[in-house]
Design a protein around this motif. Structure first.
Motif, PDB file in Angstrom:
ATOM      1  N   ARG A 253       0.857  -1.186   0.000  1.00  0.00           N
ATOM      2  CA  ARG A 253       0.000   0.000   0.000  1.00  0.00           C
ATOM      3  C   ARG A 253       0.894   1.237   0.000  1.00  0.00           C
ATOM      4  O   ARG A 253       1.700   1.425   0.916  1.00  0.00           O
TER       5      ARG A 253
ATOM      6  N   VAL B  18      -2.669   0.582  -4.302  1.00  0.00           N
ATOM      7  CA  VAL B  18      -2.529  -0.738  -3.692  1.00  0.00           C
ATOM      8  C   VAL B  18      -2.058  -1.675  -4.793  1.00  0.00           C
ATOM      9  O   VAL B  18      -2.754  -1.873  -5.799  1.00  0.00           O
TER      10      VAL B  18
ATOM     11  N   ASP C  46       4.261  -1.548   3.159  1.00  0.00           N
ATOM     12  CA  ASP C  46       3.496  -0.302   3.185  1.00  0.00           C
ATOM     13  C   ASP C  46       4.505   0.837   3.136  1.00  0.00           C
ATOM     14  O   ASP C  46       5.502   0.820   3.866  1.00  0.00           O
TER      15      ASP C  46
END
Length: 425
Positions: free
Chosen positions: A47, A80, A239
Protein backbone atom coordinates in the motif's frame (compact mmCIF):
# COMPACT_ATOMS: atom_id res chain seq x y z
CA UNK A 1 -12.32 35.54 -18.97
CA UNK A 2 -12.03 33.07 -16.02
CA UNK A 3 -9.34 30.44 -16.38
CA UNK A 4 -10.44 27.02 -17.61
CA UNK A 5 -8.01 24.12 -17.13
CA UNK A 6 -8.67 23.11 -20.73
CA UNK A 7 -7.47 26.50 -22.00
CA UNK A 8 -4.65 26.61 -24.51
CA UNK A 9 -3.09 29.56 -22.67
CA UNK A 10 -3.34 31.28 -19.29
CA UNK A 11 -2.48 34.83 -18.33
CA UNK A 12 -1.21 35.27 -14.78
CA UNK A 13 -2.48 38.38 -13.03
CA UNK A 14 0.00 39.75 -10.45
CA UNK A 15 -1.48 39.61 -6.93
CA UNK A 16 -2.23 42.89 -5.17
CA UNK A 17 -0.34 41.81 -2.06
CA UNK A 18 1.70 39.02 -0.47
CA UNK A 19 0.57 35.46 -1.08
CA UNK A 20 -0.60 33.81 2.13
CA UNK A 21 -2.22 30.48 2.85
CA UNK A 22 -1.61 26.76 3.03
CA UNK A 23 -0.84 24.58 0.04
CA UNK A 24 0.10 20.92 0.28
CA UNK A 25 2.40 19.93 -2.59
CA UNK A 26 1.58 16.63 -4.28
CA UNK A 27 3.56 13.49 -3.54
CA UNK A 28 7.02 13.15 -5.01
CA UNK A 29 6.98 11.95 -8.60
CA UNK A 30 10.47 10.50 -8.25
CA UNK A 31 9.63 8.51 -5.15
CA UNK A 32 6.17 7.45 -6.34
CA UNK A 33 7.53 5.91 -9.54
CA UNK A 34 10.29 4.11 -7.64
CA UNK A 35 7.81 2.75 -5.13
CA UNK A 36 5.32 1.69 -7.82
CA UNK A 37 7.97 -0.31 -9.66
CA UNK A 38 9.36 -1.96 -6.53
CA UNK A 39 5.86 -2.83 -5.31
CA UNK A 40 5.13 -4.29 -8.75
CA UNK A 41 8.24 -6.47 -8.51
CA UNK A 42 7.44 -7.61 -4.97
CA UNK A 43 5.56 -10.66 -3.74
CA UNK A 44 2.35 -9.73 -1.98
CA UNK A 45 0.29 -6.59 -1.56
CA UNK A 46 1.85 -3.17 -0.96
CA UNK A 47 0.00 0.00 0.00
CA UNK A 48 1.50 3.31 -1.13
CA UNK A 49 0.18 6.43 0.61
CA UNK A 50 0.87 10.10 -0.07
CA UNK A 51 1.54 9.09 -3.67
CA UNK A 52 1.36 11.36 -6.71
CA UNK A 53 -1.42 10.85 -9.25
CA UNK A 54 -0.19 12.48 -12.46
CA UNK A 55 0.54 11.65 -16.09
CA UNK A 56 3.96 10.19 -15.26
CA UNK A 57 2.79 7.94 -12.45
CA UNK A 58 -0.30 6.86 -14.42
CA UNK A 59 1.99 5.70 -17.22
CA UNK A 60 4.08 3.65 -14.79
CA UNK A 61 0.97 2.12 -13.20
CA UNK A 62 -0.50 1.26 -16.61
CA UNK A 63 2.76 -0.38 -17.70
CA UNK A 64 2.75 -2.57 -14.58
CA UNK A 65 -0.88 -3.53 -15.22
CA UNK A 66 0.07 -4.50 -18.79
CA UNK A 67 2.62 -6.92 -17.30
CA UNK A 68 0.23 -8.69 -14.95
CA UNK A 69 0.49 -6.59 -11.80
CA UNK A 70 -2.72 -5.55 -10.07
CA UNK A 71 -2.73 -1.82 -9.33
CA UNK A 72 -5.76 -0.46 -7.49
CA UNK A 73 -6.39 3.20 -6.63
CA UNK A 74 -8.68 3.41 -3.58
CA UNK A 75 -7.94 7.09 -2.91
CA UNK A 76 -6.55 10.26 -4.45
CA UNK A 77 -3.09 9.61 -2.97
CA UNK A 78 -3.11 5.82 -2.68
CA UNK A 79 -2.03 2.87 -4.78
CA UNK A 80 -2.53 -0.74 -3.69
CA UNK A 81 -0.18 -2.95 -5.69
CA UNK A 82 -0.36 -6.75 -5.75
CA UNK A 83 2.17 -8.95 -7.52
CA UNK A 84 3.78 -12.36 -7.40
CA UNK A 85 7.38 -11.22 -7.77
CA UNK A 86 7.52 -11.37 -11.55
CA UNK A 87 6.49 -9.42 -14.63
CA UNK A 88 4.90 -11.01 -17.71
CA UNK A 89 5.37 -10.04 -21.36
CA UNK A 90 2.83 -7.35 -22.31
CA UNK A 91 0.52 -7.77 -25.28
CA UNK A 92 2.10 -4.77 -27.00
CA UNK A 93 4.74 -2.06 -26.54
CA UNK A 94 4.79 -0.20 -23.24
CA UNK A 95 3.92 3.42 -24.06
CA UNK A 96 5.45 5.76 -21.50
CA UNK A 97 4.87 9.19 -23.01
CA UNK A 98 7.68 11.51 -21.95
CA UNK A 99 8.13 9.94 -18.51
CA UNK A 100 11.90 9.63 -18.09
CA UNK A 101 11.84 7.76 -14.78
CA UNK A 102 9.35 5.17 -16.02
CA UNK A 103 11.22 4.67 -19.30
CA UNK A 104 14.69 4.26 -17.79
CA UNK A 105 13.56 2.18 -14.80
CA UNK A 106 11.41 -0.21 -16.84
CA UNK A 107 14.05 -0.67 -19.54
CA UNK A 108 16.20 -2.37 -16.92
CA UNK A 109 13.44 -4.06 -14.92
CA UNK A 110 11.88 -5.84 -17.90
CA UNK A 111 15.17 -7.65 -18.44
CA UNK A 112 13.76 -10.15 -15.92
CA UNK A 113 10.71 -10.86 -18.12
CA UNK A 114 10.62 -14.16 -20.00
CA UNK A 115 9.80 -12.71 -23.41
CA UNK A 116 10.11 -9.59 -25.53
CA UNK A 117 9.20 -6.14 -24.25
CA UNK A 118 9.31 -2.92 -26.26
CA UNK A 119 9.68 0.25 -24.17
CA UNK A 120 8.55 3.29 -26.12
CA UNK A 121 7.38 6.88 -25.65
CA UNK A 122 6.15 9.96 -27.44
CA UNK A 123 8.04 12.14 -29.93
CA UNK A 124 9.83 13.96 -27.10
CA UNK A 125 10.95 10.73 -25.41
CA UNK A 126 12.23 9.41 -28.71
CA UNK A 127 14.80 12.23 -28.61
CA UNK A 128 16.00 11.54 -25.06
CA UNK A 129 19.19 9.46 -24.81
CA UNK A 130 19.20 5.97 -23.36
CA UNK A 131 22.26 4.46 -25.03
CA UNK A 132 24.47 4.35 -21.88
CA UNK A 133 21.86 2.21 -20.11
CA UNK A 134 21.33 -0.04 -23.12
CA UNK A 135 25.08 -0.61 -23.48
CA UNK A 136 25.43 -1.38 -19.79
CA UNK A 137 22.64 -3.97 -19.94
CA UNK A 138 24.14 -5.53 -23.07
CA UNK A 139 27.53 -5.79 -21.37
CA UNK A 140 25.87 -7.82 -18.62
CA UNK A 141 24.76 -10.31 -21.26
CA UNK A 142 21.22 -9.10 -21.81
CA UNK A 143 19.63 -8.83 -25.27
CA UNK A 144 18.74 -5.12 -25.47
CA UNK A 145 18.64 -2.88 -28.53
CA UNK A 146 17.88 0.79 -29.22
CA UNK A 147 19.20 1.51 -32.73
CA UNK A 148 18.73 5.29 -32.47
CA UNK A 149 20.29 5.56 -29.02
CA UNK A 150 16.86 6.73 -27.79
CA UNK A 151 13.58 4.86 -27.29
CA UNK A 152 12.07 2.65 -28.53
CA UNK A 153 14.09 -0.01 -26.72
CA UNK A 154 13.57 -3.71 -27.42
CA UNK A 155 14.42 -6.07 -24.55
CA UNK A 156 14.40 -9.80 -25.24
CA UNK A 157 14.35 -11.26 -21.77
CA UNK A 158 15.07 -14.84 -20.73
CA UNK A 159 13.34 -14.65 -17.38
CA UNK A 160 16.50 -13.96 -15.45
CA UNK A 161 19.08 -11.27 -14.78
CA UNK A 162 22.65 -12.59 -14.87
CA UNK A 163 24.89 -12.04 -11.89
CA UNK A 164 28.03 -10.03 -12.47
CA UNK A 165 29.47 -6.56 -12.71
CA UNK A 166 27.88 -3.82 -14.78
CA UNK A 167 29.56 -0.45 -15.43
CA UNK A 168 27.68 2.70 -16.34
CA UNK A 169 28.54 6.24 -17.38
CA UNK A 170 26.09 8.24 -15.28
CA UNK A 171 27.19 11.65 -16.53
CA UNK A 172 23.95 12.13 -18.49
CA UNK A 173 21.52 10.85 -15.87
CA UNK A 174 21.47 9.34 -12.40
CA UNK A 175 18.37 7.45 -13.56
CA UNK A 176 20.63 4.96 -15.35
CA UNK A 177 22.26 4.06 -12.03
CA UNK A 178 18.92 3.82 -10.24
CA UNK A 179 17.56 1.56 -12.99
CA UNK A 180 20.48 -0.85 -12.69
CA UNK A 181 20.35 -0.87 -8.89
CA UNK A 182 16.65 -1.73 -8.80
CA UNK A 183 17.18 -4.45 -11.42
CA UNK A 184 20.11 -5.82 -9.43
CA UNK A 185 17.94 -7.36 -6.71
CA UNK A 186 16.41 -9.58 -9.42
CA UNK A 187 19.78 -11.14 -10.27
CA UNK A 188 20.63 -14.85 -10.21
CA UNK A 189 23.46 -13.81 -7.93
CA UNK A 190 25.03 -10.61 -6.71
CA UNK A 191 25.02 -7.73 -9.21
CA UNK A 192 27.71 -5.11 -8.81
CA UNK A 193 26.93 -1.66 -10.24
CA UNK A 194 29.97 0.54 -10.85
CA UNK A 195 30.38 4.03 -12.25
CA UNK A 196 32.91 4.46 -15.04
CA UNK A 197 33.80 7.86 -13.56
CA UNK A 198 33.09 9.84 -10.44
CA UNK A 199 30.61 12.16 -12.16
CA UNK A 200 26.93 11.46 -11.61
CA UNK A 201 23.98 13.72 -12.26
CA UNK A 202 22.00 14.41 -9.05
CA UNK A 203 23.57 11.74 -6.83
CA UNK A 204 20.88 12.43 -4.23
CA UNK A 205 18.38 10.60 -6.43
CA UNK A 206 20.46 7.43 -6.13
CA UNK A 207 20.11 7.77 -2.37
CA UNK A 208 16.33 7.95 -2.84
CA UNK A 209 16.50 4.76 -4.89
CA UNK A 210 18.54 2.90 -2.26
CA UNK A 211 16.18 3.98 0.52
CA UNK A 212 13.14 2.79 -1.45
CA UNK A 213 14.82 -0.52 -2.34
CA UNK A 214 15.62 -1.22 1.30
CA UNK A 215 12.03 -0.47 2.27
CA UNK A 216 10.98 -3.31 -0.04
CA UNK A 217 13.54 -5.75 1.34
CA UNK A 218 16.58 -5.28 -0.89
CA UNK A 219 20.10 -5.57 0.48
CA UNK A 220 22.69 -3.21 -0.99
CA UNK A 221 26.28 -2.71 0.13
CA UNK A 222 28.10 0.44 -0.97
CA UNK A 223 31.71 -0.57 -1.42
CA UNK A 224 32.93 2.94 -2.17
CA UNK A 225 31.64 6.17 -3.71
CA UNK A 226 31.29 4.54 -7.14
CA UNK A 227 30.45 0.87 -6.51
CA UNK A 228 27.32 -0.80 -5.11
CA UNK A 229 26.76 -4.54 -4.61
CA UNK A 230 23.12 -5.64 -4.83
CA UNK A 231 22.25 -9.03 -3.36
CA UNK A 232 19.72 -11.30 -5.14
CA UNK A 233 16.95 -10.89 -2.58
CA UNK A 234 14.09 -9.93 -4.87
CA UNK A 235 11.51 -7.68 -3.24
CA UNK A 236 8.84 -8.16 -0.61
CA UNK A 237 5.61 -6.22 -0.25
CA UNK A 238 5.58 -3.25 2.10
CA UNK A 239 3.50 -0.30 3.18
CA UNK A 240 5.26 2.81 2.00
CA UNK A 241 4.57 6.53 2.49
CA UNK A 242 5.63 8.98 -0.23
CA UNK A 243 6.86 12.38 0.96
CA UNK A 244 5.71 15.61 -0.78
CA UNK A 245 7.47 16.64 -3.97
CA UNK A 246 10.42 18.95 -3.31
CA UNK A 247 10.55 20.11 -6.93
CA UNK A 248 6.92 21.24 -6.65
CA UNK A 249 7.71 22.92 -3.34
CA UNK A 250 10.30 25.15 -5.03
CA UNK A 251 7.58 27.03 -6.95
CA UNK A 252 5.74 27.78 -3.72
CA UNK A 253 8.91 28.79 -1.85
CA UNK A 254 9.77 31.13 -4.74
CA UNK A 255 6.21 32.55 -4.89
CA UNK A 256 6.39 33.29 -1.17
CA UNK A 257 9.73 35.05 -1.56
CA UNK A 258 8.73 37.05 -4.65
CA UNK A 259 5.62 38.44 -2.98
CA UNK A 260 6.82 38.71 0.61
CA UNK A 261 4.15 36.25 1.63
CA UNK A 262 3.83 33.28 3.94
CA UNK A 263 2.84 29.94 2.44
CA UNK A 264 2.55 26.92 4.73
CA UNK A 265 3.45 23.73 2.86
CA UNK A 266 2.77 21.47 5.82
CA UNK A 267 6.31 20.09 5.56
CA UNK A 268 9.47 21.81 6.78
CA UNK A 269 12.19 22.27 4.17
CA UNK A 270 14.66 20.21 6.19
CA UNK A 271 12.21 17.28 6.30
CA UNK A 272 12.55 16.60 2.57
CA UNK A 273 15.01 13.90 1.51
CA UNK A 274 14.93 14.87 -2.20
CA UNK A 275 17.88 16.79 -3.69
CA UNK A 276 15.79 19.69 -4.97
CA UNK A 277 15.05 20.74 -1.39
CA UNK A 278 18.55 22.27 -1.44
CA UNK A 279 17.06 25.06 -3.52
CA UNK A 280 15.28 26.45 -0.45
CA UNK A 281 18.55 27.80 0.96
CA UNK A 282 19.24 29.61 -2.32
CA UNK A 283 15.70 30.98 -2.58
CA UNK A 284 15.97 32.33 0.96
CA UNK A 285 18.88 34.54 -0.18
CA UNK A 286 16.75 36.37 -2.77
CA UNK A 287 17.15 39.20 -3.84
CA UNK A 288 20.82 38.53 -3.20
CA UNK A 289 21.21 35.08 -4.67
CA UNK A 290 24.84 33.99 -5.30
CA UNK A 291 26.62 35.16 -8.43
CA UNK A 292 27.19 31.50 -9.35
CA UNK A 293 24.85 28.61 -8.60
CA UNK A 294 25.85 24.99 -9.19
CA UNK A 295 22.67 23.26 -10.29
CA UNK A 296 24.13 19.77 -10.73
CA UNK A 297 22.58 18.33 -7.59
CA UNK A 298 19.20 20.11 -7.82
CA UNK A 299 18.56 20.03 -11.55
CA UNK A 300 14.77 20.19 -11.55
CA UNK A 301 14.91 23.29 -9.34
CA UNK A 302 17.00 25.25 -11.86
CA UNK A 303 14.02 26.58 -13.87
CA UNK A 304 12.51 27.95 -10.64
CA UNK A 305 15.79 29.55 -9.63
CA UNK A 306 16.43 30.97 -13.11
CA UNK A 307 13.09 32.79 -13.22
CA UNK A 308 13.63 34.04 -9.69
CA UNK A 309 17.10 35.24 -10.75
CA UNK A 310 15.50 37.55 -13.34
CA UNK A 311 14.45 39.79 -10.42
CA UNK A 312 17.64 39.36 -8.38
CA UNK A 313 19.83 42.32 -7.45
CA UNK A 314 22.88 40.91 -9.24
CA UNK A 315 23.42 38.67 -12.30
CA UNK A 316 23.45 34.91 -11.72
CA UNK A 317 25.38 32.24 -13.62
CA UNK A 318 24.07 28.66 -13.45
CA UNK A 319 26.73 25.97 -13.82
CA UNK A 320 26.74 22.18 -13.72
CA UNK A 321 23.53 22.05 -15.74
CA UNK A 322 24.67 20.14 -18.83
CA UNK A 323 22.01 17.50 -18.17
CA UNK A 324 19.23 20.08 -18.53
CA UNK A 325 19.69 19.78 -22.28
CA UNK A 326 18.30 16.21 -22.25
CA UNK A 327 15.27 16.68 -20.00
CA UNK A 328 11.69 16.96 -21.30
CA UNK A 329 13.12 19.66 -23.53
CA UNK A 330 16.46 21.46 -23.73
CA UNK A 331 15.72 23.42 -20.58
CA UNK A 332 18.81 25.60 -20.80
CA UNK A 333 17.80 26.73 -24.28
CA UNK A 334 14.16 27.13 -23.22
CA UNK A 335 15.05 29.24 -20.17
CA UNK A 336 17.38 31.51 -22.10
CA UNK A 337 14.93 31.90 -24.99
CA UNK A 338 11.87 32.65 -22.88
CA UNK A 339 13.61 34.98 -20.43
CA UNK A 340 14.99 36.91 -23.40
CA UNK A 341 11.48 36.97 -24.84
CA UNK A 342 10.37 38.89 -21.72
CA UNK A 343 13.19 41.38 -22.26
CA UNK A 344 16.00 41.07 -24.80
CA UNK A 345 19.29 40.27 -23.11
CA UNK A 346 17.70 39.08 -19.86
CA UNK A 347 19.38 35.68 -20.29
CA UNK A 348 21.82 33.94 -22.57
CA UNK A 349 23.69 30.67 -22.91
CA UNK A 350 27.45 30.50 -22.53
CA UNK A 351 28.45 26.96 -23.45
CA UNK A 352 26.34 24.82 -21.14
CA UNK A 353 26.02 27.59 -18.56
CA UNK A 354 23.01 29.87 -18.28
CA UNK A 355 23.62 33.52 -17.46
CA UNK A 356 20.65 35.53 -16.17
CA UNK A 357 21.34 39.26 -16.37
CA UNK A 358 18.91 40.10 -13.52
CA UNK A 359 17.01 43.37 -13.17
CA UNK A 360 15.00 44.06 -10.01
CA UNK A 361 13.56 47.05 -11.88
CA UNK A 362 11.48 44.66 -13.98
CA UNK A 363 9.04 44.17 -11.11
CA UNK A 364 5.75 45.97 -11.67
CA UNK A 365 6.26 46.54 -15.40
CA UNK A 366 3.80 45.57 -18.10
CA UNK A 367 5.73 43.32 -20.48
CA UNK A 368 3.15 41.33 -22.46
CA UNK A 369 4.88 38.05 -23.31
CA UNK A 370 3.67 34.68 -24.55
CA UNK A 371 5.79 31.99 -22.96
CA UNK A 372 6.37 28.88 -25.06
CA UNK A 373 6.53 25.87 -22.73
CA UNK A 374 7.84 23.19 -25.11
CA UNK A 375 5.41 20.65 -23.57
CA UNK A 376 7.60 20.86 -20.45
CA UNK A 377 5.79 21.10 -17.12
CA UNK A 378 8.72 22.76 -15.35
CA UNK A 379 8.98 25.56 -17.91
CA UNK A 380 5.25 26.26 -17.51
CA UNK A 381 5.31 26.26 -13.71
CA UNK A 382 8.48 28.31 -13.34
CA UNK A 383 7.44 31.04 -15.81
CA UNK A 384 4.10 31.40 -14.03
CA UNK A 385 6.24 32.89 -11.25
CA UNK A 386 7.29 35.72 -13.55
CA UNK A 387 3.61 36.61 -13.79
CA UNK A 388 3.57 37.33 -10.06
CA UNK A 389 5.77 40.40 -10.69
CA UNK A 390 5.04 41.35 -14.32
CA UNK A 391 1.80 42.25 -16.06
CA UNK A 392 1.03 40.42 -19.27
CA UNK A 393 2.74 37.04 -18.78
CA UNK A 394 0.81 34.40 -20.71
CA UNK A 395 1.81 30.75 -20.41
CA UNK A 396 1.00 28.54 -23.40
CA UNK A 397 -0.12 24.92 -22.99
CA UNK A 398 -0.82 25.25 -19.25
CA UNK A 399 -2.19 21.71 -19.16
CA UNK A 400 1.32 20.28 -19.50
CA UNK A 401 1.71 20.67 -15.72
CA UNK A 402 -0.39 17.48 -15.39
CA UNK A 403 2.85 15.55 -15.92
CA UNK A 404 3.78 16.03 -12.27
CA UNK A 405 1.52 18.64 -10.62
CA UNK A 406 -2.05 18.52 -11.95
CA UNK A 407 -3.27 20.90 -9.24
CA UNK A 408 -0.66 23.61 -9.80
CA UNK A 409 -2.98 26.29 -11.19
CA UNK A 410 -5.57 25.56 -8.52
CA UNK A 411 -2.85 25.98 -5.89
CA UNK A 412 -1.91 29.42 -7.22
CA UNK A 413 -5.54 30.46 -7.42
CA UNK A 414 -6.13 29.34 -3.82
CA UNK A 415 -3.40 31.75 -2.73
CA UNK A 416 -5.05 34.67 -4.50
CA UNK A 417 -3.29 34.64 -7.88
CA UNK A 418 -5.57 35.71 -10.71
CA UNK A 419 -5.68 33.43 -13.75
CA UNK A 420 -7.39 34.25 -17.03
CA UNK A 421 -7.88 32.07 -20.08
CA UNK A 422 -6.13 33.59 -23.07
CA UNK A 423 -5.94 33.25 -26.81
CA UNK A 424 -2.78 31.23 -27.61
CA UNK A 425 -2.31 32.92 -31.01
Amino acid sequence: MPFDLRSLAVTVVPPAGPLRGRVSPPGSKSITNRALLLAGLARGTSRLTGALKSDDTRLMADALRAMGVRVDEPGDTEFVVTGDGSLRPPAGPLFLGNAGTATRFLTAAVAAVDGTVVVDGDAHMRKRPIRPLVEALAALGLDVAAPSGCPPVTVRGRGRVPAGRVAIDAGLSSQYVSALLMMGALGEGEVEVALTGAEIGARGYVDLTLAAMRSFGAEVVQRDATIWAVRPTGYRAADFHVEPDASAATYLWAAQKLTGGAIDLGTAADAFTQPDARAKAVIDLFPHMPAAIDGSQMQDAVPTLAVLAAFNAEPVRFTGIENLRVKECDRTRALSTELARIRPGLAREEGDDLLVASDPGLAGQALPTRIETYADHRIAMSFALAGLKLRGITVLDPGCVAKTYPGYWDALASLGVGLESADPA
